[in-house]
Design a protein around this motif. Structure first.
Motif, PDB file in Angstrom:
ATOM      1  N   SER A 123      11.571   5.587  38.403  1.00 31.29           N
ATOM      2  CA  SER A 123      10.649   6.711  38.561  1.00 31.29           C
ATOM      3  C   SER A 123      11.359   8.006  38.909  1.00 31.29           C
ATOM      4  CB  SER A 123       9.629   6.398  39.664  1.00 31.29           C
ATOM      5  OG  SER A 123      10.280   6.343  40.931  1.00 31.29           O
ATOM      6  N   ASP A 124      10.631   9.099  38.713  1.00 31.71           N
ATOM      7  CA  ASP A 124      11.031  10.425  39.183  1.00 31.71           C
ATOM      8  C   ASP A 124      10.319  10.674  40.515  1.00 31.71           C
ATOM      9  OD1 ASP A 124      12.415  10.971  36.688  1.00 31.71           O
ATOM     10  OD2 ASP A 124      10.430  11.266  35.812  1.00 31.71           O
ATOM     11  N   ASP A 125      10.918  11.505  41.363  1.00 28.90           N
ATOM     12  CA  ASP A 125      10.366  11.690  42.706  1.00 28.90           C
ATOM     13  C   ASP A 125      10.618  13.124  43.174  1.00 28.90           C
ATOM     14  OD1 ASP A 125       9.066  10.898  44.965  1.00 28.90           O
ATOM     15  OD2 ASP A 125      10.612   9.540  45.686  1.00 28.90           O
ATOM     16  N   PRO A 126       9.744  14.076  42.792  1.00 27.96           N
ATOM     17  CA  PRO A 126       9.994  15.481  43.134  1.00 27.96           C
ATOM     18  C   PRO A 126      10.001  15.745  44.629  1.00 27.96           C
ATOM     19  CG  PRO A 126       7.772  15.188  42.267  1.00 27.96           C
ATOM     20  CD  PRO A 126       8.497  13.902  42.039  1.00 27.96           C
ATOM     21  N   GLY A 127      10.806  16.711  45.030  1.00 29.01           N
ATOM     22  CA  GLY A 127      10.842  17.122  46.422  1.00 29.01           C
ATOM     23  C   GLY A 127       9.616  17.952  46.768  1.00 29.01           C
ATOM     24  N   ALA A 128       9.390  18.160  48.067  1.00 29.85           N
ATOM     25  CA  ALA A 128       8.226  18.920  48.508  1.00 29.85           C
ATOM     26  C   ALA A 128       8.479  19.452  49.922  1.00 29.85           C
ATOM     27  CB  ALA A 128       6.973  18.055  48.479  1.00 29.85           C
ATOM     28  N   LEU A 129       7.617  20.366  50.327  1.00 32.18           N
ATOM     29  CA  LEU A 129       7.654  20.903  51.686  1.00 32.18           C
ATOM     30  C   LEU A 129       6.312  20.614  52.346  1.00 32.18           C
ATOM     31  CD1 LEU A 129       8.898  22.662  53.981  1.00 32.18           C
ATOM     32  CD2 LEU A 129       7.918  24.657  52.813  1.00 32.18           C
ATOM     33  N   GLU A 130       6.365  19.884  53.469  1.00 30.15           N
ATOM     34  CA  GLU A 130       5.141  19.530  54.183  1.00 30.15           C
ATOM     35  C   GLU A 130       5.112  20.203  55.549  1.00 30.15           C
ATOM     36  OE1 GLU A 130       6.549  16.429  51.419  1.00 30.15           O
ATOM     37  OE2 GLU A 130       7.415  16.973  53.381  1.00 30.15           O
ATOM     38  N   ILE A 131       3.899  20.435  56.053  1.00 33.75           N
ATOM     39  CA  ILE A 131       3.740  21.015  57.382  1.00 33.75           C
ATOM     40  C   ILE A 131       2.590  20.308  58.097  1.00 33.75           C
ATOM     41  CG2 ILE A 131       2.139  22.851  56.639  1.00 33.75           C
ATOM     42  CD1 ILE A 131       3.733  24.692  58.654  1.00 33.75           C
ATOM     43  N   SER A 132       2.731  20.123  59.383  1.00 34.90           N
ATOM     44  CA  SER A 132       1.688  19.493  60.175  1.00 34.90           C
ATOM     45  C   SER A 132       0.432  20.360  60.160  1.00 34.90           C
ATOM     46  CB  SER A 132       2.163  19.304  61.614  1.00 34.90           C
ATOM     47  OG  SER A 132       1.099  18.926  62.451  1.00 34.90           O
ATOM     48  N   ALA A 133      -0.715  19.712  60.069  1.00 34.39           N
ATOM     49  CA  ALA A 133      -1.980  20.454  60.098  1.00 34.39           C
ATOM     50  C   ALA A 133      -2.158  21.196  61.416  1.00 34.39           C
ATOM     51  CB  ALA A 133      -3.149  19.494  59.867  1.00 34.39           C
ATOM     52  N   ASP A 134      -1.504  20.705  62.470  1.00 33.01           N
ATOM     53  CA  ASP A 134      -1.620  21.351  63.783  1.00 33.01           C
ATOM     54  C   ASP A 134      -0.821  22.647  63.888  1.00 33.01           C
ATOM     55  OD1 ASP A 134      -3.219  19.255  64.619  1.00 33.01           O
ATOM     56  OD2 ASP A 134      -1.545  18.121  65.478  1.00 33.01           O
ATOM     57  N   GLU A 227       8.288  20.823  37.828  1.00 34.69           N
ATOM     58  CA  GLU A 227       7.756  21.705  36.796  1.00 34.69           C
ATOM     59  C   GLU A 227       6.233  21.606  36.710  1.00 34.69           C
ATOM     60  OE1 GLU A 227       9.381  23.884  35.158  1.00 34.69           O
ATOM     61  OE2 GLU A 227      11.493  23.287  35.319  1.00 34.69           O
ATOM     62  N   GLU A 228       5.694  20.441  37.026  1.00 30.72           N
ATOM     63  CA  GLU A 228       4.253  20.216  36.962  1.00 30.72           C
ATOM     64  C   GLU A 228       3.754  19.685  38.299  1.00 30.72           C
ATOM     65  OE1 GLU A 228       3.592  17.507  33.776  1.00 30.72           O
ATOM     66  OE2 GLU A 228       4.256  18.917  32.222  1.00 30.72           O
ATOM     67  N   ARG A 229       2.465  19.847  38.548  1.00 29.15           N
ATOM     68  CA  ARG A 229       1.875  19.355  39.785  1.00 29.15           C
ATOM     69  C   ARG A 229       1.958  17.834  39.864  1.00 29.15           C
ATOM     70  NH1 ARG A 229      -3.346  23.088  41.492  1.00 29.15           N
ATOM     71  NH2 ARG A 229      -2.356  25.123  41.067  1.00 29.15           N
ATOM     72  N   HIS A 230       1.988  17.340  41.082  1.00 29.75           N
ATOM     73  CA  HIS A 230       2.064  15.899  41.282  1.00 29.75           C
ATOM     74  C   HIS A 230       0.726  15.272  40.906  1.00 29.75           C
ATOM     75  CE1 HIS A 230       2.628  12.002  43.208  1.00 29.75           C
ATOM     76  NE2 HIS A 230       3.918  12.279  43.291  1.00 29.75           N
ATOM     77  N   ASP A 250      14.204  13.701  43.603  1.00 30.04           N
ATOM     78  CA  ASP A 250      14.909  12.428  43.706  1.00 30.04           C
ATOM     79  C   ASP A 250      14.558  11.593  42.481  1.00 30.04           C
ATOM     80  OD1 ASP A 250      16.414  10.349  44.697  1.00 30.04           O
ATOM     81  OD2 ASP A 250      15.114   9.926  46.412  1.00 30.04           O
ATOM     82  N   PHE A 251      15.108  10.416  42.413  1.00 30.92           N
ATOM     83  CA  PHE A 251      14.776   9.453  41.381  1.00 30.92           C
ATOM     84  C   PHE A 251      14.960   8.076  41.990  1.00 30.92           C
ATOM     85  CE2 PHE A 251      19.291  10.103  41.257  1.00 30.92           C
ATOM     86  CZ  PHE A 251      19.825   8.853  41.031  1.00 30.92           C
ATOM     87  N   VAL A 252      14.442   7.071  41.327  1.00 28.53           N
ATOM     88  CA  VAL A 252      14.624   5.697  41.795  1.00 28.53           C
ATOM     89  C   VAL A 252      15.118   4.867  40.619  1.00 28.53           C
ATOM     90  CG1 VAL A 252      13.541   3.651  42.774  1.00 28.53           C
ATOM     91  CG2 VAL A 252      12.800   5.916  43.511  1.00 28.53           C
ATOM     92  N   MET A 253      16.204   4.153  40.826  1.00 31.73           N
ATOM     93  CA  MET A 253      16.679   3.196  39.836  1.00 31.73           C
ATOM     94  C   MET A 253      17.232   1.972  40.553  1.00 31.73           C
ATOM     95  SD  MET A 253      20.330   4.491  38.233  1.00 31.73           S
ATOM     96  CE  MET A 253      19.620   5.921  37.436  1.00 31.73           C
ATOM     97  N   ILE A 254      17.368   0.902  39.802  1.00 31.01           N
ATOM     98  CA  ILE A 254      17.942  -0.326  40.334  1.00 31.01           C
ATOM     99  C   ILE A 254      19.343  -0.491  39.755  1.00 31.01           C
ATOM    100  CG2 ILE A 254      17.666  -2.807  40.617  1.00 31.01           C
ATOM    101  CD1 ILE A 254      15.421  -1.117  41.870  1.00 31.01           C
ATOM    102  N   VAL A 255      20.308  -0.758  40.628  1.00 24.91           N
ATOM    103  CA  VAL A 255      21.694  -0.913  40.210  1.00 24.91           C
ATOM    104  C   VAL A 255      22.256  -2.224  40.737  1.00 24.91           C
ATOM    105  CG1 VAL A 255      22.079   1.584  40.162  1.00 24.91           C
ATOM    106  CG2 VAL A 255      22.615   0.291  42.240  1.00 24.91           C
ATOM    107  N   GLY A 256      23.370  -2.643  40.148  1.00 24.39           N
ATOM    108  CA  GLY A 256      24.100  -3.814  40.622  1.00 24.39           C
ATOM    109  C   GLY A 256      25.578  -3.495  40.688  1.00 24.39           C
ATOM    110  N   PRO A 257      26.383  -4.415  41.180  1.00 24.95           N
ATOM    111  CA  PRO A 257      27.831  -4.191  41.198  1.00 24.95           C
ATOM    112  C   PRO A 257      28.404  -4.257  39.792  1.00 24.95           C
ATOM    113  CG  PRO A 257      27.309  -6.416  41.920  1.00 24.95           C
ATOM    114  CD  PRO A 257      25.997  -5.716  41.756  1.00 24.95           C
ATOM    115  N   LYS A 258      29.511  -3.599  39.583  1.00 22.17           N
ATOM    116  CA  LYS A 258      30.196  -3.649  38.294  1.00 22.17           C
ATOM    117  C   LYS A 258      30.732  -5.059  38.031  1.00 22.17           C
ATOM    118  CE  LYS A 258      30.413   0.602  36.528  1.00 22.17           C
ATOM    119  NZ  LYS A 258      29.988   0.941  35.160  1.00 22.17           N
TER     120      LYS A 258
END
Length: 328
Positions: A123-134, A227-230, A250-258
């Protein structure tokens, strides 16, 4: 003599088959023991969620137990080293993302991307900026104004050096033209806790670990770095829509040892891809905020190259590349 020769030949052939048999059967029988998925962050974070959701489906596809191991420390380097140094027998794989690329340029002890073998892109995993509602800030414009007025007013929670939210915490403020005070936590789950308890007022996390809080209104997402909304937060504008050219993720992938046997690698990657494309995984992952784009080893390898080429300039520009680890 001929009969004696035939008997000797038959015995030799039988012995050879006996010697070769266990190895051939072991390969044919793969998997013959549990498969371990290494997650380099603490339980409760986005990669941990991927590992557990995927492991549940992979155990069905491969008809073998799948165990999730949280091997944490050093901003993800400890877990990545665990995967890279494992026996290439198909029984140790890992969930990998941006952290592994950034660590490979920031930490001389971290594995390089040549030390792991991409198996499946998830998957793709875009970054974001969050703030507490308080915090009492409802818009990105108000946040930028507040930070320019007093850069110490709001503390940001993020990963240690190398984690994706650490990279976002360097890229996003630069794009906004502000300074950001950063407080590192050992993973996404502790960062979310700190945001909810008021230890920090903002965070630079990807969407999945804060999705439920954003929907509940306890956390507000001020901007998404894509580039587009989540798709899970269609009412939250991107940074670009708000006048800031910030695209990072970010992104997510599965890897193994060479060094895995090609037949084992194919069986394993086919199984992981089938698990990632299963209805159960797709539904659960999407509902948790993941933007799925699954593909096999060739796609995973191509995407890894693209990610390295994308991430390295960001790290270099932010002054995060360690001496001696610069690309030629």
């Amino acid at each position: 003599m001929k009969r004696r020769h035939l008997i000797s030949s038959a015995l030799a052939l039988s012995a050879a088959i006996g010697l070769a048999g266990p190895a051939a059967m072991a390969q044919d029988a793969y998997p013959a023991e549990p498969i371990h998925i290494t997650v380099v962050w603490p339980a409760g974070g986005g990669h941990d969620l991927v590992g557990r959701l995927l492991g549940n489906e992979l155990s069905k596809v491969m008809d073998t137990p799948v165990v999730v191991d949280n091997v944490t420390g050093a901003g993800g380097t400890t877990g990545m080293r665990h995967v890279a140094d494992a026996d290439p027998d198909g029984y140790t794989i890992g969930v990998m993302g941006l952290h592994a690329i950034s660590q490979s340029f920031m930490n001389a002890n971290a594995p390089t991307m040549e030390d792991v073998d991409p198996l499946v892109y998830i998957s793709d995993d875009p970054g974001a900026l969050e703030i507490s509602a308080d915090a009492g800030i409802d818009t990105l414009e108000d946040y930028v104004a507040a930070m320019k007025d007093d850069p110490m007013a709001l503390m940001n929670g993020n990963d240690p050096q190398g984690g994706n939210s650490f990279v976002f915490a360097n890229v996003i403020p630069k794009g906004l033209g502000i300074d950001m005070m950063k407080l590192p936590y050992p993973g996404h789950a502790p960062t979310v806790t700190a945001l909810l308890t008021g230890e920090v007022q903002t965070a630079t996390l990807p969407i999945p670990p804060v999705l439920e809080q954003a929907k509940a209104g306890t956390v507000k997402v001020l901007g998404v770095a894509s580039e587009e909304r989540h798709p899970q937060l269609p009412d939250v504008p991107t940074f670009k829509e708000q006048g800031y050219d910030i695209v990072t993720g970010d992104f997510v992938m599965i890897v193994g040892p060479k060094g895995m046997d090609p037949a084992v690698k194919k069986t394993l990657s086919d199984g992981i891809l089938a698990a990632a494309q299963s209805a159960a995984f797709t539904e659960a992952a999407t509902s948790n905020g993941m933007v799925l784009r699954a593909g096999g080893p060739e796609m995973a390898a191509a995407e890894l190259t693209t990610q390295v080429d994308t991430v390295y300039p960001l790290l270099l520009d932010a002054g995060l590349v360690a001496e001696g680890l610069e690309r030629e």
